[in-house]
Motif scaffolding. Structure first.
Motif, mmCIF file in Angstrom:
data_model
loop_
_atom_site.group_PDB
_atom_site.id
_atom_site.type_symbol
_atom_site.label_atom_id
_atom_site.label_comp_id
_atom_site.label_asym_id
_atom_site.label_seq_id
_atom_site.Cartn_x
_atom_site.Cartn_y
_atom_site.Cartn_z
ATOM 1 N N ASP A 188 3.400 -0.868 -0.992
ATOM 2 C CA ASP A 188 3.888 -0.520 -2.332
ATOM 3 C C ASP A 188 3.021 0.554 -2.984
ATOM 4 O OD1 ASP A 188 5.906 -2.364 -2.086
ATOM 5 O OD2 ASP A 188 4.816 -3.979 -3.126
ATOM 6 N N ALA A 189 1.708 0.446 -2.787
ATOM 7 C CA ALA A 189 0.796 1.397 -3.431
ATOM 8 C C ALA A 189 0.638 2.678 -2.618
ATOM 9 C CB ALA A 189 -0.574 0.745 -3.630
ATOM 10 N N ARG A 210 -3.831 11.447 3.664
ATOM 11 C CA ARG A 210 -3.375 11.374 2.277
ATOM 12 C C ARG A 210 -2.690 10.057 1.918
ATOM 13 N NH1 ARG A 210 -0.693 17.316 0.939
ATOM 14 N NH2 ARG A 210 -2.594 18.557 1.306
ATOM 15 N N LYS A 211 -2.055 9.430 2.896
ATOM 16 C CA LYS A 211 -1.227 8.280 2.537
ATOM 17 C C LYS A 211 -1.110 7.323 3.712
ATOM 18 C CE LYS A 211 3.099 7.303 0.092
ATOM 19 N NZ LYS A 211 4.390 7.836 -0.403
ATOM 20 N N SER A 238 -1.574 3.138 -0.386
ATOM 21 C CA SER A 238 -3.003 3.399 -0.197
ATOM 22 C C SER A 238 -3.764 2.078 -0.191
ATOM 23 C CB SER A 238 -3.522 4.296 -1.335
ATOM 24 O OG SER A 238 -4.884 4.149 -1.550
ATOM 25 N N LYS A 282 -11.651 -2.674 -1.155
ATOM 26 C CA LYS A 282 -10.837 -1.993 -0.146
ATOM 27 C C LYS A 282 -11.134 -2.547 1.250
ATOM 28 C CE LYS A 282 -10.221 2.551 1.990
ATOM 29 N NZ LYS A 282 -10.652 3.975 1.989
ATOM 30 N N VAL A 285 -0.287 -2.810 0.023
ATOM 31 C CA VAL A 285 -0.645 -1.504 0.600
ATOM 32 C C VAL A 285 0.593 -0.630 0.723
ATOM 33 C CG1 VAL A 285 -1.522 -0.333 2.649
ATOM 34 C CG2 VAL A 285 -2.674 -2.397 1.808
ATOM 35 N N THR A 292 -6.891 1.876 -1.102
ATOM 36 C CA THR A 292 -7.707 1.897 -2.318
ATOM 37 C C THR A 292 -6.916 1.412 -3.519
ATOM 38 O OG1 THR A 292 -9.026 3.745 -1.468
ATOM 39 C CG2 THR A 292 -9.080 3.349 -3.844
ATOM 40 N N LYS A 293 -5.697 1.947 -3.693
ATOM 41 C CA LYS A 293 -4.878 1.541 -4.838
ATOM 42 C C LYS A 293 -4.448 0.082 -4.721
ATOM 43 C CE LYS A 293 -3.105 6.185 -5.799
ATOM 44 N NZ LYS A 293 -1.889 7.046 -5.838
ATOM 45 N N ALA A 294 -4.163 -0.370 -3.493
ATOM 46 C CA ALA A 294 -3.795 -1.776 -3.294
ATOM 47 C C ALA A 294 -4.949 -2.698 -3.686
ATOM 48 C CB ALA A 294 -3.378 -2.022 -1.847
ATOM 49 N N GLU A 333 -7.323 -2.040 -5.832
ATOM 50 C CA GLU A 333 -7.441 -2.032 -7.295
ATOM 51 C C GLU A 333 -6.396 -2.949 -7.925
ATOM 52 O OE1 GLU A 333 -7.029 2.059 -8.270
ATOM 53 O OE2 GLU A 333 -9.083 2.611 -7.654
ATOM 54 N N ARG A 334 -5.185 -2.907 -7.390
ATOM 55 C CA ARG A 334 -4.108 -3.741 -7.932
ATOM 56 C C ARG A 334 -4.398 -5.227 -7.711
ATOM 57 N NH1 ARG A 334 1.878 -2.397 -5.930
ATOM 58 N NH2 ARG A 334 1.304 -0.462 -6.999
#
Length: 299
Positions: free
Chosen positions: A17-18, A56-57, A20, A32, A15, A22-24, A26-27
């Protein structure tokens, strides 16, 4: 404090590193929701807020930044450990401890061990030669080469070759004998190999139907096969020796094969392993080299 679930550290680091959830997710290839729940449980276990969530972040708190730095180190160490295990699984390395009988070990196994050590410099070989049966577990042996017939069918073993047994005598001794068939051997001087279970009783075959059993007359008993060879070359009596040991002496004329039209039972060359689900690469690589060498010797 209870032990931390290390998977949660990986989710938390992903989380940060990404930036987010959502992006974590996906990785990591998970949802989520799972990532969010696991990070929340980590914060609850540590009783510390690790992340500040904005629209946003996601940003780490001061405690989160410190933990993230540690997580990176921990996860990198874990990856390195897995890589090392993977290399150890795929490449021969480490100490290879081998047991073998004196005669076969000296004539066949030792030369292969030398070539193995040159080919795989990350390995070190410890070759233990003994005619006594080696306890693989107590002696910490990776594999044992056994020549002849296995007593215990329950052992984890693999036959990688065979050898012939040959009746021989020195040329001078043979000139004093009149031999036409195995029955003529009964009264002649015979050098006994005391390392064998039945060193005096031998079964000869000729073709598909002729069989003869002969009890030899002992004049010398020796408990080591190479010494039996030396006594036979000196003319001490007839002897029965394995082809891998006596072949050079027969080819050079120091010994003569007696009654070559009659054959003796062949023996097996076995690799015996300690109980294990997987064989390390050092073991499989050495067995492959020894098997190739046996194949060339028989060709």
């Amino acid at each position: 404090m209870e032990a931390i679930n290390l998977n949660r550290l990986a989710y938390f680091a992903a989380v940060v590193d990404a930036g987010s959830f959502t992006k974590a997710a996906e990785r990591l290839g998970i949802t989520k929701t799972v990532v969010s729940q696991q990070v929340a449980r980590l914060e609850a276990e540590l009783k510390t807020s690790l992340l500040v969530r904005t629209t946003r972040k996601v940003e780490p708190t001061e405690a989160g930044r410190k933990l993230h730095a540690r997580c990176v180190m921990i996860l990198r160490e874990a990856e390195d450990a897995v890589d090392e295990l993977s290399e150890a699984r795929d490449a021969p390395m480490g100490l290879l401890r081998i047991g073998a009988p004196n005669d076969y070990g000296a004539s066949m196994v030792a030369p292969v061990a030398a070539r193995f050590a040159r080919r795989y410099p990350a390995c070190m070989v410890d070759l233990v030669l003994s005619d006594a049966r080696i306890d693989l577990v107590a002696s910490h042996v990776d594999l044992s080469v056994r020549v002849g017939w296995l007593d215990d069918s329950s052992q984890q073993a693999r036959c990688i070759g065979t050898f012939r047994q040959i009746l021989v005598a020195s040329p001078d001794l043979l000139r004093t004998m009149a031999l036409r068939e195995p029955d003529d051997l009964a009264g002649l001087p015979f050098i006994v190999n005391g390392a064998l279970r039945e060193p005096l009783l031998w079964h000869f075959s000729k073709g598909d139907f002729e069989r003869r059993t002969v009890r030899m007359r002992q004049v010398i008993s020796i408990n080591a096969t190479p010494a039996v060879l030396a006594a036979a070359r000196a003319g001490g009596g007839l002897a029965i020796l394995p082809d891998f040991l006596v072949g050079d002496a027969v080819r050079s004329g120091h010994l003569v094969e007696v009654l070559p039209e009659w054959t003796l039972p062949s023996g097996g060359i076995h690799i015996v392993y300690p109980a294990a689900r997987f064989r390390p690469p050092k073991v499989t690589a050495f067995v492959a080299m020894l098997t190739d060498e046996i194949g060339r010797a028989l060709a």
